[in-house]
Design a protein around this motif. Structure first.
Motif, PDB file in Angstrom:
ATOM      1  N   CYS A   1       0.828  -1.206   0.000  1.00  0.00           N
ATOM      2  CA  CYS A   1       0.000   0.000   0.000  1.00  0.00           C
ATOM      3  C   CYS A   1       0.871   1.268   0.000  1.00  0.00           C
ATOM      4  O   CYS A   1       0.531   2.260  -0.646  1.00  0.00           O
TER       5      CYS A   1
ATOM      6  N   THR B   1       0.687   4.516  -2.460  1.00  0.00           N
ATOM      7  CA  THR B   1       0.365   5.879  -2.008  1.00  0.00           C
ATOM      8  C   THR B   1       1.268   6.883  -2.714  1.00  0.00           C
ATOM      9  O   THR B   1       0.815   7.918  -3.216  1.00  0.00           O
TER      10      THR B   1
ATOM     11  N   ILE C   1      -7.249   6.429  -4.878  1.00  0.00           N
ATOM     12  CA  ILE C   1      -7.355   5.780  -3.554  1.00  0.00           C
ATOM     13  C   ILE C   1      -8.322   4.593  -3.630  1.00  0.00           C
ATOM     14  O   ILE C   1      -8.102   3.559  -2.999  1.00  0.00           O
TER      15      ILE C   1
ATOM     16  N   ALA D   1      -7.400   0.805  -2.636  1.00  0.00           N
ATOM     17  CA  ALA D   1      -8.205  -0.020  -1.732  1.00  0.00           C
ATOM     18  C   ALA D   1      -8.586  -1.344  -2.412  1.00  0.00           C
ATOM     19  O   ALA D   1      -8.596  -2.399  -1.766  1.00  0.00           O
TER      20      ALA D   1
ATOM     21  N   LYS E   1     -14.615   5.666  -4.060  1.00  0.00           N
ATOM     22  CA  LYS E   1     -13.669   5.755  -2.929  1.00  0.00           C
ATOM     23  C   LYS E   1     -14.314   5.237  -1.637  1.00  0.00           C
ATOM     24  O   LYS E   1     -13.708   4.471  -0.881  1.00  0.00           O
TER      25      LYS E   1
ATOM     26  N   SER F   1     -12.870   1.806  -0.078  1.00  0.00           N
ATOM     27  CA  SER F   1     -12.099   1.913   1.166  1.00  0.00           C
ATOM     28  C   SER F   1     -12.791   1.150   2.291  1.00  0.00           C
ATOM     29  O   SER F   1     -12.133   0.477   3.084  1.00  0.00           O
TER      30      SER F   1
ATOM     31  N   THR G   1      -7.183   4.457   3.909  1.00  0.00           N
ATOM     32  CA  THR G   1      -8.002   4.694   2.703  1.00  0.00           C
ATOM     33  C   THR G   1      -9.373   5.278   3.064  1.00  0.00           C
ATOM     34  O   THR G   1     -10.033   5.881   2.224  1.00  0.00           O
TER      35      THR G   1
END
Ligand code: CAA
Length: 386
Positions: free
Chosen positions: A81, A85, A247, A251, A325, A329, A364
């Protein structure tokens, strides 16, 4: 409706998967432990075109589409992850923002070294006292006679802040105007008046460097204003619409990794004389994981497709990006939680990646707009009320 990917999309997915599994996955736990920035891997990702996927080739990017970006992000996030990012902020919040709103000169100067991965870009909106309520920012930009600005203030939680060469900054140039008083600037981190503040100690994504940044009489020239003066808030919001798809992809990747590890484990691990995957309670969890993952992936790909169309139609895709998102997430967090539970003691142990997925998943639901902000965006757009 056609759900098949193009040759080009499959190619970047395969390049990203190969690199992520060969170079990132084996060292992810080590970087998580040390919190060190994975500079060599990021440089290599730049060479593969992963740091500026949607940036046209003339500005140093790979010149691919938004679906390619989602597919590559998923592969990198499934391996680690933190790497994803760094990739996401570089690609979307920085490069995409400048591509949309920068002048031709700004694109050549500020995108080329960043999209090629030689250097890193960052995005600075959040402040110690203003996160969700972004217009409450205090960082101040005062216009000078030469058209430039003197900037003073502090920004916090800046992803890649400790390593960034350039930063897309949002500062208040006219506080009385609130949202209409925000202006966007390009910041050169080597210039006087810029300083790094404290590093943020984090629960997860520990190898992605995060810090406060401070401005003390930093002079931004007139040609370093991005877009028009006073248009910064709309620029930030537009950039975040795209960022949220990044994002969501992250996820999806993390959720997939947790799901696949769990699927393998429930087939192998036996209790009471049978694989634990044969128990109805486990099967319910597996089915729910699968559905959440598929829903997240489809919403994310659809939002990416709409974003691509928006370049032609000019239509906003804020609701769809927020839906993607939010769904992805919360799916990643739920899947990581269940994955730890199903793995039992092994899920809690640092000998397996499950506890890292669990820690990484939480961010996230927070950055680039919390789940509460995504719900606010969706509900305001749907009802027309606020
Ligand atoms: N695109 C274009 N314009 C937009 C927009 C969008 N998506 N959203 C809002 N606007 C415009 C509005 O139309 C309005 O303009 P007009 O007055 O001309 O109509 C103006 O912006 C102000 O909008 P609002 O009145 O809706 O603003 P608000 O103060 O109520 O805030 C909000 C809205 C949705 C809560 C917003 O502040 C928000 O998204 N907050 C969350 C901020 C966020 O995501 N921060 C993450 C930090 S970055 C990060 O995490 C990076 C990292 O390192 C990973």
């Amino acid at each position: 409706m056609d759900f098949t990917f193009t040759e080009e999309q499959l190619q970047i997915q395969s390049i990203a998967r190969e690199f992520a599994q060969r170079r990132i996955a084996p060292v992810a736990a080590e970087f998580d432990q040390s919190g060190e920035f994975p500079r060599d891997n990021i440089l290599e990702m730049g060479k593969l075109g992963l740091m500026g996927i949607e940036v046209p080739v003339e500005y140093g990017g790979a010149g691919m589409d938004s679906i390619s970006y989602v597919l590559a992000m998923i592969e990198v996030a499934a391996a680690d992850c933190a790497h994803s990012t760094i990739m996401s902020v570089n690609n979307t919040l920085y490069c995409n923002g400048l591509l949309q709103f920068g002048t031709e000169e700004q694109k050549h100067k500020y995108i080329t070294p960043i999209a090629s991965g030689e250097a890193i870009g960052a995005f600075a909106l959040t402040e110690p006292q203003s996160g969700s309520d972004a217009t409450a920012m205090r960082c101040r930009a005062v216009k000078q006679a030469d058209g430039g600005f003197i900037i003073n203030g502090k920004k916090s939680w800046i992803t890649s802040g400790p390593v960034a060469k350039y930063i897309l900054l949002f500062a208040m140039s006219d506080p009385a105007q609130k949202a209409k008083g925000v202006t966007a600037f390009m910041v050169d981190t080597a210039r006087d008046g810029f300083r790094h503040g404290k590093k943020e100690p984090k629960l997860g994504i520990r190898a992605s460097a995060t810090c406060e940044i401070e401005f003390a009489d930093y002079h931004a020239r007139a040609d370093e204003v991005v877009g028009d003066e006073g248009k910064g808030f709309k620029i930030a919001m537009g950039v975040l619409d795209a960022g949220r798809i990044g994002i969501a992809s992250q996820a999806c990747g993390l959720g997939r990794a947790a799901y696949e590890a769990t699927l393998a484990y429930v087939r192998e691990r036996k209790a009471f004389g049978q694989p634990i995957g044969a128990f109805q309670m486990t099967q319910t969890k597996i089915a729910d994981m699968k559905c959440k993952l598929e829903a997240a992936r489809l919403l994310t790909l659809r939002a990416a497709w709409l974003k691509q169309e928006a370049a032609r139609t000019g239509a906003r895709f804020s609701t769809e990006a927020a839906c993607a998102k939010l769904t992805a997430s919360e799916a990643a967090m739920w899947i990581a939680h269940q994955a730890v539970q199903i793995h039992g003691g092994m899920g809690y142990s640092k000998e397996m990646p499950l506890e890292r997925y669990f820690r990484d998943a939480k961010i996230t639901e927070i950055y680039e707009g919390t789940s509460e902000i995504q719900r606010m965006v969706i509900a305001r757009n749907e009802t027309g009320l606020r």
